[in-house]
Scaffold this motif. Structure first.
Motif, PDB file in Angstrom:
ATOM      1  N   MET A   1     -25.628  21.550  13.834  1.00 38.50           N
ATOM      2  CA  MET A   1     -24.561  20.934  13.097  1.00 38.50           C
ATOM      3  C   MET A   1     -23.262  21.140  13.850  1.00 38.50           C
ATOM      4  SD  MET A   1     -23.479  21.896   9.294  1.00 38.50           S
ATOM      5  CE  MET A   1     -23.063  23.490   9.881  1.00 38.50           C
ATOM      6  N   CYS A   3     -20.056  20.386  13.150  1.00 42.65           N
ATOM      7  CA  CYS A   3     -18.778  20.730  12.519  1.00 42.65           C
ATOM      8  C   CYS A   3     -18.563  22.215  12.383  1.00 42.65           C
ATOM      9  CB  CYS A   3     -18.707  20.129  11.133  1.00 42.65           C
ATOM     10  SG  CYS A   3     -18.980  18.394  11.127  1.00 42.65           S
ATOM     11  N   TYR A   4     -19.546  22.919  11.859  1.00 41.29           N
ATOM     12  CA  TYR A   4     -19.324  24.308  11.517  1.00 41.29           C
ATOM     13  C   TYR A   4     -19.332  25.191  12.757  1.00 41.29           C
ATOM     14  CZ  TYR A   4     -20.376  22.722   6.796  1.00 41.29           C
ATOM     15  OH  TYR A   4     -20.381  22.063   5.603  1.00 41.29           O
ATOM     16  N   GLU A 294     -34.123  11.304   8.738  1.00 40.20           N
ATOM     17  CA  GLU A 294     -33.594  11.975   7.540  1.00 40.20           C
ATOM     18  C   GLU A 294     -34.616  12.938   6.947  1.00 40.20           C
ATOM     19  OE1 GLU A 294     -30.640  12.039   6.439  1.00 40.20           O
ATOM     20  OE2 GLU A 294     -29.851  10.114   5.792  1.00 40.20           O
ATOM     21  N   SER A 341     -24.741   8.719   7.632  1.00 41.44           N
ATOM     22  CA  SER A 341     -25.173  10.113   7.505  1.00 41.44           C
ATOM     23  C   SER A 341     -26.424  10.365   8.346  1.00 41.44           C
ATOM     24  CB  SER A 341     -25.455  10.433   6.034  1.00 41.44           C
ATOM     25  OG  SER A 341     -25.902  11.746   5.875  1.00 41.44           O
ATOM     26  N   ALA A 344     -25.373  10.573  11.882  1.00 37.11           N
ATOM     27  CA  ALA A 344     -24.651  11.824  12.155  1.00 37.11           C
ATOM     28  C   ALA A 344     -25.616  12.997  12.268  1.00 37.11           C
ATOM     29  CB  ALA A 344     -23.629  12.085  11.051  1.00 37.11           C
ATOM     30  N   ARG A 345     -26.628  12.993  11.422  1.00 35.87           N
ATOM     31  CA  ARG A 345     -27.584  14.113  11.474  1.00 35.87           C
ATOM     32  C   ARG A 345     -28.398  14.084  12.772  1.00 35.87           C
ATOM     33  NH1 ARG A 345     -30.945  14.916   6.228  1.00 35.87           N
ATOM     34  NH2 ARG A 345     -30.980  17.101   6.838  1.00 35.87           N
ATOM     35  N   ASP A 348     -26.080  15.347  15.383  1.00 36.42           N
ATOM     36  CA  ASP A 348     -25.903  16.799  15.243  1.00 36.42           C
ATOM     37  C   ASP A 348     -27.011  17.557  15.979  1.00 36.42           C
ATOM     38  OD1 ASP A 348     -23.645  16.477  13.751  1.00 36.42           O
ATOM     39  OD2 ASP A 348     -24.576  16.892  11.812  1.00 36.42           O
TER      40      ASP A 348
ATOM     41  N   PHE B 246     -30.497  11.110   1.230  1.00 36.58           N
ATOM     42  CA  PHE B 246     -31.019  12.360   1.784  1.00 36.58           C
ATOM     43  C   PHE B 246     -29.869  13.363   1.875  1.00 36.58           C
ATOM     44  CE2 PHE B 246     -33.964   9.101   3.150  1.00 36.58           C
ATOM     45  CZ  PHE B 246     -35.190   9.697   2.960  1.00 36.58           C
ATOM     46  N   ILE B 247     -30.149  14.492   2.474  1.00 36.24           N
ATOM     47  CA  ILE B 247     -29.097  15.510   2.586  1.00 36.24           C
ATOM     48  C   ILE B 247     -27.925  14.930   3.385  1.00 36.24           C
ATOM     49  CG2 ILE B 247     -28.554  17.766   3.597  1.00 36.24           C
ATOM     50  CD1 ILE B 247     -31.467  18.548   2.912  1.00 36.24           C
ATOM     51  N   MET B 248     -26.756  15.101   2.830  1.00 41.83           N
ATOM     52  CA  MET B 248     -25.575  14.501   3.448  1.00 41.83           C
ATOM     53  C   MET B 248     -25.215  15.226   4.747  1.00 41.83           C
ATOM     54  SD  MET B 248     -21.870  13.943   1.664  1.00 41.83           S
ATOM     55  CE  MET B 248     -22.335  12.701   0.479  1.00 41.83           C
ATOM     56  N   ALA B 249     -24.860  14.451   5.763  1.00 39.52           N
ATOM     57  CA  ALA B 249     -24.486  15.043   7.055  1.00 39.52           C
ATOM     58  C   ALA B 249     -23.255  15.941   6.879  1.00 39.52           C
ATOM     59  CB  ALA B 249     -24.183  13.941   8.058  1.00 39.52           C
ATOM     60  N   PRO B 250     -23.202  17.058   7.592  1.00 30.91           N
ATOM     61  CA  PRO B 250     -22.084  17.993   7.432  1.00 30.91           C
ATOM     62  C   PRO B 250     -20.711  17.351   7.613  1.00 30.91           C
ATOM     63  CG  PRO B 250     -23.816  19.008   8.714  1.00 30.91           C
ATOM     64  CD  PRO B 250     -24.224  17.586   8.501  1.00 30.91           C
TER      65      PRO B 250
END
Lengths: 405, 271
Positions: A1, A3-4, A294, A341, A344-345, A348, B246-250
């Motif tokens: 990820m 961002c963090y 996803e 999303s 983005a994942r 990431d 689904f799980i939202m991207a950070p």
């Protein structure tokens, strides 16, 4: 990820990774200077996404800078213990638009200057008939390559659009004419390429730049042949959304890298031709890939068979970045942040694989072929096109997140 | 006819399951048992890692541990769930301790779809099962238990799948918990009740999630207590289902976090 994990700001990352050098082209300087203000606005309004992902773009562009060979071009890959390979004309060509875009976003003129150097090198090694040879440079054979020639056109068109200098489009026109000569009535090339016995479906990634050149240079016969070629490949779509022949081999599983080539080529042609039917042809595949990613926290399996069964337990990092970009292009027609999303994942996962702090120049900022590193696609190597596609995917993502929902 | 409820719990620390059970008991509803899904289940862990990634699972575990520690800090701003629990005078003690104290049987199963779990449902034969986690329910379970109710954190049918409260906010849809019957699809069962809430009272994504949990507990409690799940006419399913969430991207979570913080209105903070 991304961002963090990221604490450095983009400006720090740029300073650390890449130091600006004077550009070699006056006209290009003017163009880049005139866009600096826009870049500053982008950074201010897209602060969050760019803060997350910008350092990854800066690091990848730094890696591409180090991949530049003294004799010209970008090395195909870096292999630990072996080092940098020879330059690869094919990917050096399509890295050019990425460098131009990064030059604006990062406000580092050196990337723009490098794009021009790459273009000049490619012009210098163009065959008299307009083609470029297969493989790395210097080439061990004199066999011209349809695919490599097509990818190089991408860079030349980009340089022409950004500088207005006719020598780029002249060179591209010669390449396009050579490609046209080899095309059959179906718009595809006779014989096979690489491991396939006939023109693979991922040759849409040749047809797209060819269509761009034909449109820009007014080559109507090339344009007509290209349209026939895209339509032939679009007709290969199966009921489950997969395309036959979109892998390297005739009956081997397809890496997501070549699947994304196929999709992106059709998307590119569909956009130029404003052909909704053509664009619709890739929707089932791209939606499926997004959904599969996803369901695995962004870790899209690296290869699939014709029934969409994952083959092997690895991620083709290049393919993931490419699929993310394709998904974002699809999303521009069907606005839905859920698709963003998914993209983005996937990005990431690629960002997480990138070593930002390695002391080894060939590893720092590079993106491996596969995750895990030893998996089948570009085993234990850092290809230059992986860095390119990460930058392209991130740029598209930041643009999207900066636009109204 | 007496209403009997079986509650599922995906975690021995499930506050939602415990609070719902306690509120139902206070309303005179007969809670006949708890089906607790054990964490010591390779298949469940594998699915979790696949969905969230190993980092995601570890982060969740760390956050969960940190959350327990944080609850002991007196100066901390209380979350919507804590405010709610205080309002109804419930102090969570863990589902096992609560069940033991209330004399309610608890069955620990490896999976809600396993034969032991199905045998328990057959044996207890509850009039309704309140789903408070434990994984996806498969057809064999649903065939013997037609009344399985779930509190979905977003408006249905628009928002199906995971992170529903966040996605509803992100896509600018109404803040609503949908109480629906679980069927074989992903959040495709008929909606028996809806419970709206005000999103401006949430200063963070965590608060938004908790606000949805609170309204989910209240919604399930109301539907089961009034037995409205029985009389609800079945609805026709939409011809085209909305795209699954689904799980939202950070990066999107961070954007949502900023948006919620900027719209925060503390007067509406209580549920």
């Amino acid at each position: 990820m991304a961002c963090y994990r990221t604490t450095a700001t983009i400006s720090c990352a740029v300073t650390r990774v890449e130091r600006a050098e004077p550009s070699i082209q006056g006209i290009f300087d003017v163009r880049l200077d005139s866009t600096n203000e826009m870049a500053a606005v982008d950074e201010a309004t897209c602060e969050l996404a760019w803060r997350c992902y910008g350092p990854h773009v800066a690091a990848a562009c730094g890696w591409i800078a180090r991949s530049e060979r003294p004799t010209g071009g970008s090395a195909a890959q870096y292999t630990p213990l072996v080092g940098w390979s020879r330059a690869y004309p094919e990917t050096t060509g399509y890295i050019i638009p990425t460098l131009i875009d990064a030059s604006r976003r990062l406000r580092v003129k050196d990337h723009g200057a490098r794009a021009i150097r790459f273009g000049e090198w490619l012009r210098g090694i163009q065959n008299p008939d307009g083609s470029w040879n297969a493989g790395l440079y210097p080439s061990r054979s004199d066999r011209p390559s349809v695919f490599n020639t097509g990818q190089i056109l991408t860079g030349l068109v980009s340089l022409w659009r950004n500088t207005g200098d006719d020598r780029w489009i002249d060179s591209a026109r010669r390449g396009a004419r050579w490609l046209e000569v080899g095309m059959g009535s179906d718009g595809l090339w006779r014989g096979g390429d690489y491991r396939a016995s006939s023109t693979p479906s991922y040759y849409t990634h040749v047809l797209w730049p060819l269509l761009e050149v034909a449109t820009e240079a007014g080559l109507s016969s090339v344009r007509d042949a290209t349209i026939r070629g895209v339509r032939t490949i679009v007709s290969r779509v199966q009921t489950n959304g997969a395309f036959s022949g979109w892998g390297f081999g005739d009956s081997t599983p397809a890496f997501t890298h070549t699947m994304a080539y196929t999709i992106r080529g059709i998307q590119g042609c569909g956009a130029i031709l404003e052909d909704e039917q053509m664009l619709d042809a890739v929707v089932p595949a791209i939606e499926r890939l997004g959904r599969l990613a996803e369901m695995r926290a962004g870790r899209l399996p690296g290869a699939f068979d014709a029934q969409w069964r994952p083959v092997g337990r690895f991620v083709c990092l290049t393919g993931s970045a490419q699929v993310a970009h394709c998904l974002l292009i699809h999303e521009s027609r069907d606005r839905d942040l859920r698709l963003v999303s998914a993209a983005a994942r996937m990005l990431d996962v690629v960002c997480n694989s990138q070593a930002l702090q390695s002391p080894i120049g060939g590893i720092r900022g590079g993106v491996a072929g596969s995750s895990p590193f030893w998996a089948p696609y570009m085993r234990c190597r850092y290809p230059n096109w992986a860095a390119k596609y990460l930058c392209d995917g991130i740029s598209a993502l930041c643009d999207r997140l900066n636009s109204p929902t | 006819m007496r209403t009997t409820v079986l509650i599922t719990a995906g975690d021995a620390r499930s506050i939602a399951a415990e609070a719902l059970g306690e509120l139902l008991r206070r309303n005179g509803i007969d809670v006949v048992g708890i089906l607790l899904v054990s964490w010591l289940n390779v298949g469940r862990l594998r699915r979790l890692v696949q969905q969230r990634g190993l980092r995601g699972v570890l982060r969740r575990f760390r956050r969960s541990s940190a959350g327990l520690d944080a609850r002991d800090q007196p100066q901390r701003i209380r979350s919507p769930l804590e405010v709610f629990l205080e309002g109804v005078s419930i102090r969570p003690v863990g589902i096992r301790s609560w069940a033991r104290a209330a004399g309610i049987p608890i069955w620990t199963v490896s999976d809600l779809n396993c034969s032991r779990s199905i045998a328990v449902v057959r044996q207890v034969s509850p009039s309704v099962i309140a789903y408070c986690g434990g994984g996806i329910l498969r057809t064999p379970f649903l065939q013997i238990a037609p009344n399985v109710l779930n509190a979905h954190a977003g408006p249905l049918p628009e928002i199906r799948g995971m992170n529903a409260a966040e996605w509803a906010a992100m896509l600018k849809l109404r803040a609503e918990v949908s109480i629906h019957r679980i069927d074989a699809g992903i959040d495709t069962g008929e909606v028996v009740a809806r419970k709206s809430f005000d999103r401006t009272g949430c200063r963070s994504v965590d608060a938004l999630r908790e606000q949805a949990v609170v309204h989910g507990i209240q919604g399930l409690c109301e539907v089961i207590s009034a037995r409205t799940f029985d009389s609800h006419a079945s609805q026709a399913k939409p011809a085209v289902m909305s795209r699954q969430c689904f799980i939202m991207a950070p990066v999107l979570v961070e954007m949502l976090q900023s948006e919620l913080a900027s719209q925060y209105c503390p007067h509406d903070a209580s549920p």
